[in-house]
Design an enzyme around this catalytic site. Structure first.
Site, PDB file in Angstrom:
ATOM      1  N   LEU A 106       3.436   6.803  -2.374  1.00 46.52           N
ATOM      2  CA  LEU A 106       4.765   7.042  -2.957  1.00 46.52           C
ATOM      3  C   LEU A 106       4.749   7.135  -4.475  1.00 46.52           C
ATOM      4  CD1 LEU A 106       6.983   5.103  -0.437  1.00 46.52           C
ATOM      5  CD2 LEU A 106       7.294   7.478  -1.143  1.00 46.52           C
ATOM      6  N   PHE A 162       0.809  -1.221   0.000  1.00 42.85           N
ATOM      7  CA  PHE A 162       0.000   0.000   0.000  1.00 42.85           C
ATOM      8  C   PHE A 162       0.844   1.276   0.000  1.00 42.85           C
ATOM      9  CE2 PHE A 162      -0.537   2.735   3.744  1.00 42.85           C
ATOM     10  CZ  PHE A 162       0.371   2.165   4.613  1.00 42.85           C
ATOM     11  N   LYS A 163       2.142   1.158   0.263  1.00 46.76           N
ATOM     12  CA  LYS A 163       3.013   2.333   0.219  1.00 46.76           C
ATOM     13  C   LYS A 163       2.946   3.020  -1.150  1.00 46.76           C
ATOM     14  CE  LYS A 163       5.230   1.562   4.306  1.00 46.76           C
ATOM     15  NZ  LYS A 163       4.368   0.484   4.829  1.00 46.76           N
ATOM     16  N   ASP A 164       2.629   2.246  -2.200  1.00 50.10           N
ATOM     17  CA  ASP A 164       2.523   2.835  -3.540  1.00 50.10           C
ATOM     18  C   ASP A 164       1.430   3.898  -3.623  1.00 50.10           C
ATOM     19  OD1 ASP A 164       4.508   1.263  -4.769  1.00 50.10           O
ATOM     20  OD2 ASP A 164       3.091  -0.365  -5.158  1.00 50.10           O
TER      21      ASP A 164
END
Ligand SMILES: *Cc1c(COP(=O)(O)O)cnc(C)c1O
Length: 496
Positions: free
Chosen positions: A116, A111-113
């Site tokens: 980011l 989920f960092k995408d």
């Protein structure tokens, strides 16, 4: 405008907050006023796609960006087929009132995408508004997911360079493969002999060294930060909670105005804080369910108001939640204390001095009105993955399973059948060995890709190409250095 959680006299624009990352007093940037979202607006947003919703919600927070700039940032991040789902963050019904929002369809399958992918676009525009045409240099120390997501986000973004340090023996097989095969002309990846803390201290030391800053400045460069306390990472996360609500309305699962619950597997408190902001804006949210693994410092805190990091640190099968200092909690304390900068700074000073603080009774009461918390260990996590797969035919990763387990306990204890969005934070193939052992322990053998194949064969769920495609990619970065050599590695990468 934005202020600091530790000094109310600070006033900066959103662009400055994003370009600077953290306030000079050590506090985090927070909006001086939380913008509102009406039911009529939510109705309008329901008719839009993810990008349309993102432009609208981000526009409320980043008011010094023009509409065109935001459209560019959003389409650069979520357009062009970079996400494997057209819906970007699709909501899947699991059973009864439980819905899973899949936040891992981006390039790195975590989920960092969601944040980011857009941060580099926001940051380069923010920097242009604040420091002119200097080249932005991003340094990251990573324990796995953040480094890869930052590399993919900043890859070939004009006027930026990114260098990631990871502990050579401290990341998963898949995470290492993701990083050493990274493509892009402006990227660097370097392993260090040491642990994550060594990598992080090294990056911090370089970041705050005035001589290094001077040398960069002489070369037309400037450091900036991509870590999870940057407002430019939090704001994009608010969008997907609004989007989940819109999807539920669209699917007829709820009526406009009905409340939902949200359950989030939590580490640094960033993801669940975004849900809290969405609620403060006016999104109809009842309970925020905070799920932790064996590192359950937040479960205790949200239950009794005592934050105490003086406890054993556990390495778990949900490693992205192995955290004892949840940095983003500072923003919640600031809001709940009525914007009391002195009080917030005091709690943080106690935390750094004694590793512990206790909030006032009125703050605890407000916490209890909005939050529920629970935790589970590795055994329960695996059991949950197995049960959800066998009974609901849904395969989830180790982090998501923690949230499912804590939500199931909440539902059983309260009888609350309110529609609930469970945040799913990673593809099950990012943690193949653990997930496979939960589905069928007899299949756990061989190399990473053999296990990924076994998991796909056993469940009929396809391994994302972003992960399985790595097998044929060339290794570009094999350097392993001593931790004392990090500064030299930075100069080498920057050619200065
Ligand atoms: C980073 C991460 C988390 C924790 O998110 P926070 O915002 O730190 O609470 C949970 N799951 C996965 C897979 C992650 O990468």
């Amino acid at each position: 405008m934005y202020t600091s959680t530790r000094d109310n006299s600070v006033r900066v624009t959103a662009a400055q907050a994003i370009a600077n990352g953290i306030s000079k007093d050590g506090g985090l940037f927070v909006p001086t006023e939380i913008p509102t979202l009406t039911l009529d607006e939510i109705k309008e947003l329901s008719a839009l796609d993810y990008q349309g919703r993102a432009v609208k919600v981000l526009g409320k927070y980043l008011s010094d960006f023009t509409h065109e700039e935001l459209v560019d940032c959003v389409s650069g991040a979520y357009g062009g087929g970079k996400f494997s789902s057209e819906k970007i963050a699709p909501v899947v019904k699991v059973d009864g009132s439980a819905y899973i929002q899949e936040l891992w369809h981006g390039p790195t399958c975590a989920f960092k995408d969601m944040a980011l992918q857009i941060l580099p676009h926001l940051l380069t525009r923010a920097a242009k508004k604040t420091v002119g045409d200097k080249q932005i240099v991003i340094l990251v120390a990573t324990s796995g997911d953040t480094g890869k997501a930052a590399l993919e986000g900043f890859k070939d973004v004009p006027n930026t360079k990114i260098l990631v340090f990871y502990p050579s023996d401290g990341v998963s097989v898949m995470q290492k493969l993701q990083m050493v095969t990274q493509e892009g002309e402006n990227v660097g990846v370097c392993a260090i002999k040491g642990n994550f803390d060594d990598a992080q201290s090294g990056v911090k030391a370089i970041f705050t060294d005035p001589d290094v800053a001077k040398l960069l400045d002489d070369n037309g460069m400037q450091f900036s930060s991509a870590n999870s306390i940057n407002w430019g990472r939090l704001a994009p996360q608010i969008v997907y909670y609004v989007s989940a609500y819109c999807d539920l309305v669209e699917q007829g699962a709820i009526k406009l105005g009905d409340k939902i619950n949200v359950a989030v597997p939590t580490g640094n408190f960033g993801n669940i804080l975004a849900a809290y902001y969405a609620k403060q804006m006016g999104l109809p949210v009842d309970k925020l369910i905070c799920a932790s693994n064996a590192n359950n410092v937040l479960t205790d805190f949200l239950g009794n108001g005592v934050y105490d990091r003086n406890r054993s640190f556990y390495t778990t099968i949900s490693p992205s939640m192995d955290i004892l200092i949840s940095s983003n909690l500072e923003r919640l304390l600031y809001i709940l204390s009525g914007g009391d900068d002195k009080k917030t700074a005091g709690y943080m000073a106690e935390l750094s001095k004694n590793g512990k603080y206790t909030v006032d009774a009125d703050i605890l009461a407000k916490i209890k009105a909005d939050f529920c918390a629970g935790c589970c260990d590795d055994e329960q996590t695996k059991t949950t993955i197995g049960e959800v797969y066998k009974e609901k035919n849904y395969l989830c990763d180790t982090h998501t399973a923690v949230a499912v387990k804590v939500y199931n306990e909440y539902r059983a204890a309260t009888g609350d059948e309110t529609a609930t969005v469970i945040a799913s934070t990673a593809s099950p193939f990012k943690f193949t060995a653990s997930v496979l052992s939960a589905v069928d322990a007899s299949l756990v053998k061989g190399e990473e890709y053999e296990m990924a194949k076994a998991l796909a064969d056993a469940t009929g769920v396809e391994c994302p190409v972003q992960l399985c495609g790595l097998e044929d990619r060339a290794v570009r970065f094999s350097t392993v250095i001593e931790k004392s050599e990090m500064q030299a590695a930075v100069y080498n990468m920057l050619g200065i």
